[in-house]
Design a protein around this motif. Structure first.
Motif, PDB file in Angstrom:
ATOM      1  N   ALA A 119       0.841  -1.209   0.000  1.00  0.00           N
ATOM      2  CA  ALA A 119       0.000   0.000   0.000  1.00  0.00           C
ATOM      3  C   ALA A 119       0.875   1.258   0.000  1.00  0.00           C
ATOM      4  N   PRO A 120       0.606   2.212  -0.899  1.00  0.00           N
ATOM      5  CA  PRO A 120       1.393   3.450  -0.947  1.00  0.00           C
ATOM      6  C   PRO A 120       1.336   4.206   0.379  1.00  0.00           C
ATOM      7  N   ILE A 121       2.429   4.891   0.699  1.00  0.00           N
ATOM      8  CA  ILE A 121       2.504   5.706   1.913  1.00  0.00           C
ATOM      9  C   ILE A 121       2.642   7.168   1.498  1.00  0.00           C
ATOM     10  N   TYR A 122       1.616   7.949   1.833  1.00  0.00           N
ATOM     11  CA  TYR A 122       1.585   9.367   1.467  1.00  0.00           C
ATOM     12  C   TYR A 122       1.970  10.207   2.690  1.00  0.00           C
ATOM     13  N   ARG A 123       2.803  11.217   2.466  1.00  0.00           N
ATOM     14  CA  ARG A 123       3.231  12.064   3.582  1.00  0.00           C
ATOM     15  C   ARG A 123       3.601  13.449   3.049  1.00  0.00           C
ATOM     16  N   LYS A 124       3.876  14.355   3.990  1.00  0.00           N
ATOM     17  CA  LYS A 124       4.328  15.690   3.627  1.00  0.00           C
ATOM     18  C   LYS A 124       5.595  16.025   4.404  1.00  0.00           C
ATOM     19  N   THR A 125       6.499  16.746   3.745  1.00  0.00           N
ATOM     20  CA  THR A 125       7.704  17.204   4.420  1.00  0.00           C
ATOM     21  C   THR A 125       7.356  18.379   5.326  1.00  0.00           C
ATOM     22  N   PRO A 126       8.258  18.756   6.252  1.00  0.00           N
ATOM     23  CA  PRO A 126       8.003  19.922   7.107  1.00  0.00           C
ATOM     24  C   PRO A 126       7.723  21.199   6.315  1.00  0.00           C
ATOM     25  N   LEU A 127       8.215  21.258   5.065  1.00  0.00           N
ATOM     26  CA  LEU A 127       7.979  22.434   4.229  1.00  0.00           C
ATOM     27  C   LEU A 127       6.734  22.285   3.368  1.00  0.00           C
ATOM     28  N   GLY A 128       5.996  21.167   3.569  1.00  0.00           N
ATOM     29  CA  GLY A 128       4.731  20.988   2.869  1.00  0.00           C
ATOM     30  C   GLY A 128       4.820  20.282   1.531  1.00  0.00           C
ATOM     31  N   ARG A 129       5.977  19.757   1.179  1.00  0.00           N
ATOM     32  CA  ARG A 129       6.108  19.057  -0.099  1.00  0.00           C
ATOM     33  C   ARG A 129       5.500  17.663   0.011  1.00  0.00           C
ATOM     34  N   GLU A 130       4.690  17.294  -0.977  1.00  0.00           N
ATOM     35  CA  GLU A 130       3.998  16.011  -0.945  1.00  0.00           C
ATOM     36  C   GLU A 130       4.875  14.889  -1.509  1.00  0.00           C
ATOM     37  N   ILE A 131       4.853  13.735  -0.819  1.00  0.00           N
ATOM     38  CA  ILE A 131       5.655  12.586  -1.213  1.00  0.00           C
ATOM     39  C   ILE A 131       4.813  11.325  -1.042  1.00  0.00           C
ATOM     40  N   THR A 132       4.931  10.402  -1.995  1.00  0.00           N
ATOM     41  CA  THR A 132       4.347   9.073  -1.841  1.00  0.00           C
ATOM     42  C   THR A 132       5.436   8.032  -2.039  1.00  0.00           C
ATOM     43  N   ASP A 133       5.560   7.121  -1.081  1.00  0.00           N
ATOM     44  CA  ASP A 133       6.515   6.013  -1.163  1.00  0.00           C
ATOM     45  C   ASP A 133       5.813   4.802  -1.756  1.00  0.00           C
ATOM     46  N   LEU A 134       6.455   4.167  -2.738  1.00  0.00           N
ATOM     47  CA  LEU A 134       5.919   2.986  -3.389  1.00  0.00           C
ATOM     48  C   LEU A 134       6.918   1.836  -3.310  1.00  0.00           C
ATOM     49  N   LEU A 135       6.396   0.611  -3.270  1.00  0.00           N
ATOM     50  CA  LEU A 135       7.229  -0.576  -3.450  1.00  0.00           C
ATOM     51  C   LEU A 135       6.659  -1.307  -4.654  1.00  0.00           C
ATOM     52  N   VAL A 136       7.494  -1.444  -5.693  1.00  0.00           N
ATOM     53  CA  VAL A 136       7.032  -1.962  -6.982  1.00  0.00           C
ATOM     54  C   VAL A 136       7.744  -3.273  -7.294  1.00  0.00           C
ATOM     55  N   ALA A 137       6.974  -4.294  -7.668  1.00  0.00           N
ATOM     56  CA  ALA A 137       7.531  -5.595  -8.048  1.00  0.00           C
ATOM     57  C   ALA A 137       7.696  -5.636  -9.563  1.00  0.00           C
ATOM     58  N   ILE A 138       8.911  -5.931 -10.007  1.00  0.00           N
ATOM     59  CA  ILE A 138       9.215  -6.052 -11.432  1.00  0.00           C
ATOM     60  C   ILE A 138       9.505  -7.517 -11.727  1.00  0.00           C
ATOM     61  N   ASN A 139       8.665  -8.150 -12.527  1.00  0.00           N
ATOM     62  CA  ASN A 139       8.856  -9.560 -12.843  1.00  0.00           C
ATOM     63  C   ASN A 139      10.015  -9.748 -13.815  1.00  0.00           C
ATOM     64  N   ARG A 140      10.723 -10.848 -13.632  1.00  0.00           N
ATOM     65  CA  ARG A 140      11.710 -11.275 -14.621  1.00  0.00           C
ATOM     66  C   ARG A 140      11.620 -12.784 -14.805  1.00  0.00           C
ATOM     67  N   PRO A 141      12.321 -13.345 -15.795  1.00  0.00           N
ATOM     68  CA  PRO A 141      12.148 -14.769 -16.103  1.00  0.00           C
ATOM     69  C   PRO A 141      12.425 -15.692 -14.912  1.00  0.00           C
ATOM     70  N   TYR A 142      11.968 -16.928 -15.052  1.00  0.00           N
ATOM     71  CA  TYR A 142      12.172 -18.004 -14.066  1.00  0.00           C
ATOM     72  C   TYR A 142      11.482 -17.695 -12.733  1.00  0.00           C
TER      73      TYR A 142
END
Length: 211
Positions: A119-142
């Protein structure tokens, strides 16, 4: 059913090889080594990124006298036991390495095509800048996958915070290193380095992992 292609994970780097070669592992008689590459940012700071390269590729360059190289590869992850805990470790697996003969306006870029696996994690920096942290799975062979921590800024962060586990996305950005401090229970402060993808462009595709 998703067809796994090599072009779901592409990294292009141009920078200076910074450290000595360190033996990593051997597969079917082919030895692989770890080192690092230093890439200048526009802000005059540097990203220092780990790479893993085959001895067979190293034969093509004069490693001692030509430190400035161009690399094409993939950003891969694996689990490593550190301090009795499993940690996600990232490295750039080199598929091509050559002496860099010309300059480039974009010495650090990556394209990823994968699935939201946390699940994405949304947050703001002390200066109000918006950030979302993602964890993405990239498939590869086998039946293998790489799990890539990524960070999205600004208006893209607003879009990314609504993504669901299983959504398929495509991302463009750069691989970055980031220093941070970790405070231990005994009060000691350790300096560590995290690696992640800083995303400049992101889009959701019509295909998802549940179809």
């Amino acid at each position: 059913m998703i067809t796994v292609k090599d072009d779901t994970n592409i990294v292009n780097l141009r920078g200076e090889l910074e450290s000595e070669l360190e033996f990593s592992h051997e597969i079917f008689g082919e030895k692989f080594y770890n080192t690092k590459i230093k890439i200048n940012r526009l802000s005059n700071s540097d990203d220092v990124l780990p790479i893993t390269v085959s001895e067979r590729l190293l034969e093509e360059i004069d490693f001692e006298n030509n430190k400035l190289v161009r690399i094409v590869g993939q950003l891969r992850s694996y689990n490593k036991n550190i301090d009795n805990k499993n940690r996600l470790v990232l490295t750039i697996f080199v598929r091509e390495i050559k002496v860099a003969e010309e300059d480039t306006k974009d010495p650090n870029n990556i394209f990823l095509d994968g699935f939201i696996c946390k699940a994405p994690i949304y947050r703001k920096t002390p200066l109000g800048r918006e950030i979302t942290d993602l964890l993405v799975a990239i498939n590869r062979p086998y039946n293998k996958s790489d799990y890539i921590p990524s960070i999205v800024w600004g208006r893209n962060a607003k879009f990314a915070k609504s993504l669901k586990i299983g959504d398929r996305i495509q991302m463009w950005g750069r691989v970055q290193s980031r220093e941070y401090e970790k405070k231990l229970e005994n009060g000691e402060v350790l300096k560590r380095v995290a690696y992640e993808v800083s995303i400049s462009k992101i889009k959701k595709t019509s295909e998802n992992n549940n179809e």
